[in-house]
Structures are given as structure tokens and as C-alpha cells.
Design a protein around this motif. Structure first.
Motif, short mmCIF file in Angstrom:
data_model
loop_
_atom_site.label_atom_id
_atom_site.label_comp_id
_atom_site.label_asym_id
_atom_site.label_seq_id
_atom_site.Cartn_x
_atom_site.Cartn_y
_atom_site.Cartn_z
N GLN A 40 0.93 -1.25 0.02
CA GLN A 40 0.05 -0.14 -0.01
C GLN A 40 0.87 1.14 0.01
O GLN A 40 0.61 2.20 -0.77
N ALA A 41 1.86 1.29 0.75
CA ALA A 41 2.86 2.56 0.62
C ALA A 41 3.53 2.63 -0.57
O ALA A 41 3.63 3.74 -1.22
N LYS B 256 6.18 5.42 -6.85
CA LYS B 256 7.33 5.44 -7.29
C LYS B 256 8.39 4.68 -6.85
O LYS B 256 7.93 4.37 -5.71
N ALA B 257 9.55 4.63 -7.06
CA ALA B 257 10.19 3.35 -6.32
C ALA B 257 10.79 4.27 -5.37
O ALA B 257 11.19 5.54 -5.15
N LEU B 258 10.75 3.44 -4.19
CA LEU B 258 11.49 4.36 -2.88
C LEU B 258 12.52 3.05 -2.19
O LEU B 258 12.67 1.94 -2.71
N ARG C 93 16.37 0.47 -5.01
CA ARG C 93 14.94 1.15 -4.65
C ARG C 93 13.84 0.11 -5.22
O ARG C 93 14.16 -0.85 -6.18
N ILE C 94 12.90 0.17 -4.34
CA ILE C 94 11.79 -0.98 -4.68
C ILE C 94 10.78 -0.27 -5.15
O ILE C 94 10.00 0.93 -5.11
N ILE D 236 6.96 -7.25 -6.05
CA ILE D 236 8.01 -6.02 -6.04
C ILE D 236 9.25 -6.42 -6.65
O ILE D 236 9.55 -7.52 -6.78
N LEU D 237 9.88 -5.47 -7.08
CA LEU D 237 11.28 -5.61 -7.98
C LEU D 237 12.34 -4.62 -7.28
O LEU D 237 12.09 -3.51 -6.69
#
Length: 98
Positions: free
Chosen positions: A49-50, A56-58, A94-95, A87-88
């Protein structure tokens, strides 16, 4: 000429000792994470959810801030999502959603 010796009064010494005694030591708050499928699944949902909310990638630390959970819980949820292929992780750590 004779020099006067300066000595601390008993009251000043006691005040200094009391001040030292009242200083609090802060310790790192330890987070206990329940390791069961239900809790890990909830953490995975929070991570997902975040990432969806940001769009965007975080980094994983940024995800922890956005999701308002500990870094340990974030990593736990990320592990679940990585295993499921949801997820990647990029080369710069960055995820992003898959």
C-alpha cells in the motif's frame, strides 16, 4: 603572598551529585516482531500500500517512514512480496511494484 584555597561547599557538592544522578540514559527501543504468517502478511500489505500510494520507487527506509512501521517489519513484508514476485528491487536498491 599566601594564596587562598578554593573548596567546594558541601551544598555545592551535593547539588552537583544530584544533577549527575538525574541525567537519564536513553536506550534504543527494541521492536519485537511476531513471526507468524498473519503478521507477515499484514506487513506485506502495508509495504504494498505504501508503494502504491507513492507511485514511485522507494528505498526500504523510505517505505518504513511512509508505512509508519519499523524497519524490521518493512523488511519482513518486503521478503513476502519478493517471494510472490509483487515487487522488484533495482540496482540502486530502490523498490517498486512489479
Amino acid at each position: 603572598m599566601a594564596e587562598k584555597k578554593t573548596t567546594k561547599s558541601a551544598a555545592a557538592t551535593k547539588a552537583a551529585e544530584a544533577k549527575k544522578a538525574t541525567v537519564k540514559k536513553t536506550t534504543a527501543k527494541k521492536t519485537e516482531v511476531a513471526l507468524n504468517a498473519e503478521n507477515v502478511g499484514f506487513r506485506a500489505g502495508d509495504v504494498y500500500q505504501a508503494l502504491a500510494a507513492e507511485g514511485k520507487a522507494l528505498t526500504w527506509k523510505e517505505i518504513a517512514k511512509v508505512a509508519k512501521m519499523s524497519e524490521e517489519e518493512t523488511l519482513l513484508g518486503m521478503g513476502w512480496l519478493l517471494k510472490e514476485g509483487k515487487i522488484l528491487v533495482s540496482e540502486d536498491n530502490r523498490i517498486t511494484l512489479a
